[in-house]
Design a protein around this motif. Structure first.
Motif, PDB file in Angstrom:
ATOM      1  N   ALA A  24      25.456  38.575  26.365  1.00  0.00           N
ATOM      2  CA  ALA A  24      26.132  39.709  25.722  1.00  0.00           C
ATOM      3  C   ALA A  24      26.761  40.626  26.767  1.00  0.00           C
ATOM      4  N   THR A  25      26.071  40.844  27.888  1.00  0.00           N
ATOM      5  CA  THR A  25      26.624  41.672  28.951  1.00  0.00           C
ATOM      6  C   THR A  25      27.814  40.990  29.607  1.00  0.00           C
TER       7      THR A  25
ATOM      8  N   LEU B  69      29.911  39.011  28.132  1.00  0.00           N
ATOM      9  CA  LEU B  69      31.037  39.173  27.203  1.00  0.00           C
ATOM     10  C   LEU B  69      31.652  40.569  27.311  1.00  0.00           C
ATOM     11  N   LYS B  70      30.809  41.590  27.474  1.00  0.00           N
ATOM     12  CA  LYS B  70      31.334  42.953  27.637  1.00  0.00           C
ATOM     13  C   LYS B  70      32.140  43.082  28.924  1.00  0.00           C
ATOM     14  N   LEU B  71      31.632  42.495  30.005  1.00  0.00           N
ATOM     15  CA  LEU B  71      32.338  42.559  31.274  1.00  0.00           C
ATOM     16  C   LEU B  71      33.643  41.775  31.221  1.00  0.00           C
TER      17      LEU B  71
ATOM     18  N   GLU C 212      35.479  41.404  28.522  1.00  0.00           N
ATOM     19  CA  GLU C 212      36.392  42.250  27.744  1.00  0.00           C
ATOM     20  C   GLU C 212      36.965  43.367  28.611  1.00  0.00           C
ATOM     21  N   ALA C 213      36.110  43.983  29.440  1.00  0.00           N
ATOM     22  CA  ALA C 213      36.570  45.060  30.317  1.00  0.00           C
ATOM     23  C   ALA C 213      37.583  44.523  31.335  1.00  0.00           C
TER      24      ALA C 213
ATOM     25  N   ASP D 182      40.857  44.046  29.569  1.00  0.00           N
ATOM     26  CA  ASP D 182      41.451  45.354  29.274  1.00  0.00           C
ATOM     27  C   ASP D 182      42.151  45.913  30.507  1.00  0.00           C
TER      28      ASP D 182
END
Length: 286
Positions: A262-263, A265-267, A269-270, A273
Motif C-alpha cells: 500500500a505504501t 502504491l502511494k509513493l 502515485e506521488a 504526480d
C-alpha cells in the motif's frame, strides 16, 4: 465461537473482512467455517446443515435474492445472526449511480482486461525477480531495491495481484549498480528493515537451505551475511545509496506485505504526480 463465511464467489472478500475485524478482539477464539461458490439451493442446503451442526454468526456476500431469503429464514430458525456485508456499500452506490445493482455472483472475477493485466504482471514478476532479465525492466511499473531478504520478492508478487509490473533488484555492497537503475523510467523504491530483524530472517533462510543439504548455508552463516555489525553497515550503505539517487525508502520491519505494498502504491502515485506537474509547468526563458 463458530463464524460462518458464506460466499457465492471465492470468499476472499469475507476472509479479508473477517481477518480485519476479528483482529480487533484480543481474546477472541474463532473457528472459521468457509463456504464458497454457493450458487444453488442444493449448495445452500449443505451450508445450512453446517450452521445447524455448529451454530454461530454468519457473514454473507450472497447477492442472489432467493438464496439470501433462504439464508435469512434458516438463520432466524436456528437463532443465529446473519450480516450481508456488501449491502451498505451497494445501497450507497445504487443511490449515487442511479442504477440498480445487477445481483449476479462472481462478477468481479470475469476474464476482462483487468484480469489479464494481473496475469501479465505475475508473469513479469517471475521473469524479473532478483535482478533477472534487466533489459526488460524498462517495462516495469515500479522497481524495488534493497539488500538480501528485505521482502522485495513477496511485495512484488502482492503488487502483481493488483496488476502492477514490479521488478526487484538486490543491492549488494562491493558490486556495481545494476545498469537498469542508471536511467529508470519508473519509480524506484528502497526497502529496508532493522538489522536484528533482518538477521533473524536470514538465519531462518539459512536453516532452510541447510536442511536441503547445501554448503552455502554454512559458508554464509560464518561470514558477514548474519554478523550484526556487518549487516548494520550493509543497511547503512544501502540507505545512503538510495538517498544519493533520490529514491524513497520504506522501513518494512513492522509492516505486513499488504502494508508495504500500500505504501509502494502511494509513493508510485506521488512520483507520477510530480512528473505530470513538471510536464505541465511551462519552461521559463533565461
Amino acid at each position: 465461537m463458530n463464524l460462518h463465511l458464506v460466499s457465492d464467489a471465492t470468499g476472499e472478500t469475507l476472509n479479508s473482512i473477517a481477518r480485519a475485524t476479528v483482529a480487533q478482539f484480543e481474546h477472541a477464539s474463532i473457528t472459521y467455517h468457509r463456504w464458497s461458490l454457493i450458487r444453488t439451493r442444493f449448495q445452500l442446503h449443505r451450508v445450512i446443515e453446517g450452521i445447524e451442526a455448529e451454530p454461530g454468526p454468519v457473514l454473507s456476500t450472497l447477492v442472489e435474492k432467493g438464496l439470501r431469503g433462504d439464508m435469512e429464514t434458516a438463520c432466524q430458525r436456528i437463532g443465529v445472526p446473519v450480516v450481508h456485508v456488501l449491502d451498505p456499500t451497494l445501497t450507497m452506490l445504487q443511490e449515487q449511480f442511479g442504477e440498480k445493482a445487477a445481483s449476479r455472483p462472481g462478477r468481479q472475477y470475469v476474464l476482462d482486461a483487468d484480469y489479464f493485466r494481473r496475469i501479465d504482471a505475475m508473469h513479469y514478476v517471475l521473469a524479473h525477480d532478483d535482478g533477472q532479465a534487466q533489459p526488460g525492466i524498462a517495462e516495469a511499473d515500479v522497481v524495488l531495491v534493497g539488500v538480501s531478504r528485505s521482502s522485495k520478492t513477496p511485495t512484488s508478487f502482492y503488487l502483481a495481484n493488483r496488476g502492477i509490473k514490479a521488478a526487484n533488484i538486490p543491492l549488494v555492497p562491493g558490486l556495481p549498480d545494476a545498469p537498469a537503475l542508471d536511467d529508470p523510467k519508473c519509480p524506484v523504491i528502497g526497502l529496508t528493515l532493522d538489522a536484528e530483524a533482518l538477521i533473524e530472517i536470514r538465519r531462518h533462510r539459512l536453516r532452510m537451505i541447510g536442511a536441503a543439504g547445501t554448503a552455502m548455508a554454512a559458508r554464509q552463516d560464518s561470514g558477514d551475511y548474519v554478523d550484526l555489525e556487518s549487516v548494520k553497515a550493509e543497511l547503512l550503505w544501502a540507505r545512503r545509496l538510495c538517498a544519493r539517487r533520490g529514491w524513497p525508502v520504506i522501513d518494512v520491519t513492522r509492516r505486513s506485505i499488504e502494508e508495504t505494498a500500500a505504501t509502494v502504491l502511494k509513493l508510485m502515485e506521488a512520483w507520477h504526480d510530480r512528473r505530470r506537474k513538471a510536464a505541465e509547468t511551462p519552461a521559463t526563458s533565461a
